[in-house]
Design a protein around this motif. Structure first.
Motif, PDB file in Angstrom:
ATOM      1  N   ARG A  16       0.839  -1.185   0.000  1.00  0.00           N
ATOM      2  CA  ARG A  16       0.000   0.000   0.000  1.00  0.00           C
ATOM      3  C   ARG A  16       0.881   1.245   0.000  1.00  0.00           C
ATOM      4  N   PRO A  17       0.533   2.276  -0.782  1.00  0.00           N
ATOM      5  CA  PRO A  17       1.339   3.498  -0.803  1.00  0.00           C
ATOM      6  C   PRO A  17       1.513   4.077   0.590  1.00  0.00           C
ATOM      7  N   ARG A  67       0.851  11.083  -2.022  1.00  0.00           N
ATOM      8  CA  ARG A  67       1.673  11.361  -3.199  1.00  0.00           C
ATOM      9  C   ARG A  67       2.119  10.070  -3.882  1.00  0.00           C
ATOM     10  N   ASP A  68       2.392   9.025  -3.072  1.00  0.00           N
ATOM     11  CA  ASP A  68       2.857   7.764  -3.640  1.00  0.00           C
ATOM     12  C   ASP A  68       1.787   7.070  -4.468  1.00  0.00           C
ATOM     13  N   LYS A  69       0.531   7.495  -4.315  1.00  0.00           N
ATOM     14  CA  LYS A  69      -0.525   6.892  -5.114  1.00  0.00           C
ATOM     15  C   LYS A  69      -0.423   7.298  -6.585  1.00  0.00           C
ATOM     16  N   GLU A 116      -3.958  16.169  -6.692  1.00  0.00           N
ATOM     17  CA  GLU A 116      -3.542  16.087  -5.294  1.00  0.00           C
ATOM     18  C   GLU A 116      -4.741  15.791  -4.390  1.00  0.00           C
ATOM     19  N   GLU A 117      -5.871  16.455  -4.636  1.00  0.00           N
ATOM     20  CA  GLU A 117      -7.063  16.175  -3.841  1.00  0.00           C
ATOM     21  C   GLU A 117      -7.541  14.745  -4.076  1.00  0.00           C
ATOM     22  N   LEU A 118      -7.408  14.271  -5.308  1.00  0.00           N
ATOM     23  CA  LEU A 118      -7.828  12.904  -5.633  1.00  0.00           C
ATOM     24  C   LEU A 118      -7.084  11.881  -4.785  1.00  0.00           C
ATOM     25  N   ARG A 161      -4.475   3.684  -6.399  1.00  0.00           N
ATOM     26  CA  ARG A 161      -3.441   4.201  -7.282  1.00  0.00           C
ATOM     27  C   ARG A 161      -4.075   4.977  -8.425  1.00  0.00           C
ATOM     28  N   VAL A 162      -3.314   5.901  -9.010  1.00  0.00           N
ATOM     29  CA  VAL A 162      -3.743   6.652 -10.189  1.00  0.00           C
ATOM     30  C   VAL A 162      -2.650   6.535 -11.238  1.00  0.00           C
ATOM     31  N   ARG A 163      -3.030   6.061 -12.408  1.00  0.00           N
ATOM     32  CA  ARG A 163      -2.077   5.834 -13.482  1.00  0.00           C
ATOM     33  C   ARG A 163      -2.545   6.551 -14.743  1.00  0.00           C
TER      34      ARG A 163
END
Length: 815
Positions: A715-716, A720-722, A799-801, A809-811
């Motif tokens: 897990r992040p 930010r790590d996401k 950033e809010e996401l 995660r966001v890719r």
């Protein structure tokens, strides 16, 4: 590639599942074979529908050798034993100089001939077919010796076969013919921190290697099998009696048809593909003779010229030499490879000429130089060098660029000596284009020789370094005798066979001849030239050069009939030679992805006109007659074996050890019956049910093509790590470097401040969807296999996401 704003993004993002098992391939594909002793590693199918196995069932290789030319067909059989539709992705090697000019896909009774297209267009055709439910295949070239085969929409219980065909000229040296078929892509070190952290991981993009994820297939964990195997048959028609036919690394069966013809077959037709197949043989005479082969078709008239070299002449007075020995001590060389390399280097030091000077350099994560400058060949200096060499052990990264600069950057060279640099390495690095470019740029008058140490080395890099460094390459398997390799090396640098080679074509109407600069010959191998004819092939060819005895000149009369014998491979060989010439114009551009447009256009045109695989042209095939059922396909990356003799711990460090592998398999939901003691009864986690694909998705980061690793499992640590690396600080980059909210970074495009993303979620509750809508997220697609939404969002809201608890995660969505 960003989606068109007016069209929905196709939800073709599957779960990346890398699968393993111990198995044989005998019997019907519909019934998975029993495991071999040593354990079986399997994946758990979506919805706990039972275990599934890897989709690459078997590879069959058939080669036909006639004289100097070989035509090889590689048949890859993919089979889906799972309960749902899959997309199989397999990264595999082929010879670095192969002219790959055909691909055929077979689905049931239908054979679909692959079409050669511009790489981006081929990908678009493949993705569209995949989204429409058609069975499709795509063949891409990542390096001249690394290829990716993708097969989409393989239904449960269905078999799809892909046939790839290529032609090449055989290596001939000192009376010996050699045919090599590589079987595995070795683990690549990625400079800049992008190396795979352990088995079943892929590498990550770095500035030095932006396509790292494409050349680093997941490696099977220690003690497991990838589940696919290989059979191989070579038919030889030599034209004269064959002698001393041998396979260097595999047991074979030889069937002799006549004095000049034989078939060679792997004794074990279910061989583990973890080392090169190397076949060598001699003919009745070492005089190969001169040959001028011609082929004509609607594209023009092509020729291959083969010229017999003169015999080696040792000059009466030897020029003193400066020898620099460079040893790779990185982790992939740990164990048997470095022991073999040290053995070869130790003997090479002892075999130097009395007037030679020398020095030693070793490299891994850093570079060590024995002395500030080369020293004379004395007993004391050799003893010091041998002691330094004996202390070297394998471990760390492969920062080869530093070693190249240390070895080739000489402010004040000794002009009275011939300078020779000898690299000993397996070549397992990802920035191979850049390394070859560095040798080409910095070699100057230095001769660069390379020794490939191991059973599955990176021949593209090793051949390339020697070629641009005007030297030669020697391959030493782990079973080879060191003294033979050392004798060969010193013989080469003592007295080259022919240097300063020129060909005078006289009145022969030739054009577009490659190589344009013929390399010096350090051993008795032929001069090989490919070109085009613009008229009748009649005239006199003159070969000139220098030997140890002085100037050499030989004339060859050429006179061919108007309708010469058909040699259709010559057109592909000429086109492949020209592609190589064009690629060498900017190797650094190839490495960085910024290759000049005019050169790319020339290579693309050659690929399309000659039906040839290149970095910029790909084969694609689509079965358009049927549409498969079952919705979205699960993406399955076929893992590869660790090369024979290479250490898991040397490559991956502690991550390659059994306890770490067991933990990794638990995180991925795999079953391994060989690790029952570690993982509970029957190899499963004690007291825990196997994870489904959906459950695993909640535990690990989902893959992105940009970053490549589809198996990160933690897990992040922070919001930010996401974010994928390319999405971090993106709003600030758009403000600083963009224009009117538009910015392109590599394959990532921001239009009017919005970017296409994939968001992996823990829940798709109404509350989560409402919050996404508040942030301005516009959904254009989704995946039913995992909690994944595809759509667009303002970069200023990223950033809010990431602060949303439901977001894993966001890719980016990239082409």
């Amino acid at each position: 590639m960003c989606a068109n704003r007016t069209q929905p993004v196709l939800a073709a993002v599957g779960v990346v599942l890398s699968c393993l098992l111990f198995c044989s391939v005998s019997g019907q594909a519909q019934e998975p074979p029993p495991p071999l002793p040593g354990g079986q590693l399997q994946i758990i199918d979506p919805g706990d529908q039972g275990p599934g196995v890897c989709p690459l069932k078997h590879t069959d290789v058939a080669a036909d050798i006639v004289g100097f030319i070989a035509r090889t067909t590689v048949k890859q059989v993919f089979y889906n034993p799972s309960e749902r539709k899959i997309e199989a992705v397999y990264v595999f090697p082929l010879p670095q100089d192969a002219a790959v000019d055909d691909m055929v896909m077979t689905v049931g009774e239908r054979r679909i001939i692959g079409q050669i297209k511009q790489r981006e267009e081929a990908r678009e055709i493949y993705e569209a077919a995949k989204a429409a439910g058609h069975v499709a295949s795509l063949l891409d070239q990542e390096r001249p010796n690394i290829f990716t085969q993708s097969v989409a929409n393989i239904e449960p219980g269905v078999e799809v076969a892909i046939e790839i065909s290529y032609t090449e000229t055989l290596k001939y040296e000192d009376g010996v013919f050699e045919w090599v078929f590589p079987m595995v892509v070795g683990p690549r070190y990625i400079p800049g921190g992008g190396s795979a952290p352990g088995p079943m991981h892929k590498g990550h993009a770095t500035p030095q290697v932006p396509d790292a994820h494409k050349i680093t297939p997941p490696v099977t964990p220690k003690g497991t099998r990838a589940g696919h195997d290989i059979s191989l048959t070579v038919h030889i028609d030599a034209g004269m009696p064959l002698f001393e036919l041998e396979s260097k690394l595999h047991d074979v069966v030889v069937d002799t048809h006549s004095a000049s013809a034989a078939s060679v077959t792997l004794k074990n037709q279910a061989e583990i593909p973890n080392k090169d197949f190397i076949l060598r043989y001699r003919l009745a005479t070492e005089e190969i003779g001169d040959a001028f082969l011609v082929h004509g078709d609607q594209r023009g008239k092509f020729f291959t010229l083969v010229l017999q070299p003169p015999r080696r002449v040792v000059p009466a007075q030897l020029v003193p030499r400066e020898l620099i020995f460079v040893l790779d001590t990185s982790g992939s060389m740990s164990g048997f490879p470095i022991d073999k390399a040290k053995e070869v280097m130790a003997q090479a030091i002892d075999a130097m000429q009395p007037a030679d000077t020398f020095n030693l350099i070793t490299f891994a994560g850093d570079t060590r130089v024995l002395w500030d400058e080369p020293r004379p060949n004395t007993d004391a200096n050799r003893a010091a060098a041998q002691a330094f060499l004996a202390e070297r052990q394998g471990g760390g990264g492969t920062e080869m660029m530093k070693a190249i600069n240390a070895a080739l950057h000489v402010p004040n060279p000794d002009l009275n000596r011939i300078r020779v640099v000898c690299f000993m390495t397996d070549g397992f690095v990802g920035n191979d284009f850049a390394l070859i470019a560095a040798v080409k740029k910095n070699a100057g008058t230095t001769r660069v020789f390379s020794f490939g140490i191991g059973n599955s080395v990176n021949r593209f890099l090793l051949d390339g370094m020697a070629h641009v460094g005007r030297g030669e390459v020697e391959y030493v398997t782990l079973a080879s005798q060191a003294d033979a390799a050392v004798e060969h090396f010193h013989e080469r640098i003592l007295a080259p066979v022919l240097t300063d080679i020129e060909i005078d074509w006289g009145t022969l109407p030739v054009d577009d001849v490659y190589p344009q600069c013929i390399p010096d010959l350090f051993s008795a191998k032929p001069v090989l030239v490919h070109g085009r004819l613009t008229g009748a092939a009649a005239g006199t060819i003159t070969l000139r050069g220098n030997t140890g005895a002085g100037p050499f000149e030989e004339q060859i009369e050429v006179s061919l009939a108007e309708a010469p014998p058909d040699h259709d491979a010559l057109a592909s060989l000429w086109a492949r030679a020209k592609v190589k010439h064009l690629m060498n114009q900017d190797l650094e551009g190839l490495q960085s992805g910024e290759f000049p447009g005019d050169l790319k256009s020339q290579i693309t045109d050659l690929g399309l006109r000659f039906r040839l695989m290149t970095q910029f042209t790909s084969f694609v095939a689509v079965e358009e007659m049927t549409v498969t059922a079952g919705g979205e396909a699960v993406k399955v990356e076929v893992p590869v074996e660790m090369p024979d003799g290479v250490s898991y711990e040397g490559v991956f460090g502690p991550a390659g050890g059994p306890m770490q592998v067991a933990g990794r398999l638990r995180a991925l939901g795999y079953v391994n019956t060989s690790m029952g003691g570690m993982m509970g009864g029957g190899g499963r986690m004690a007291g825990k049910a196997p994870m489904t694909v959906r459950a695993r998705a909640e535990r690990r980061a989902a893959p992105s093509e940009a970053e490549g690793d589809g198996v990160a499992d933690i897990r992040p640590a922070s919001p930010r790590d996401k974010l994928a690396e390319v999405l971090r600080d993106l709003a600030a980059k758009v403000e600083k470097d963009g224009k009117d909210g538009n910015l392109t970074i590599g394959k990532l495009r921001v239009l009017d401040y919005r970017v296409d993303v994939m968001i992996f979620l823990r829940t798709t509750s109404a509350e989560t969807l409402a919050r996404l809508a508040e942030l301005g997220f516009v959904q254009t697609g989704e995946s039913k296999a995992v909690m994944l939404l595809i759509g667009t969002i303002d970069v200023r809201k990223l950033e809010e996401l990431t602060r949303m608890e439901a977001v894993i995660r966001v890719r980016p969505v990239q082409g």
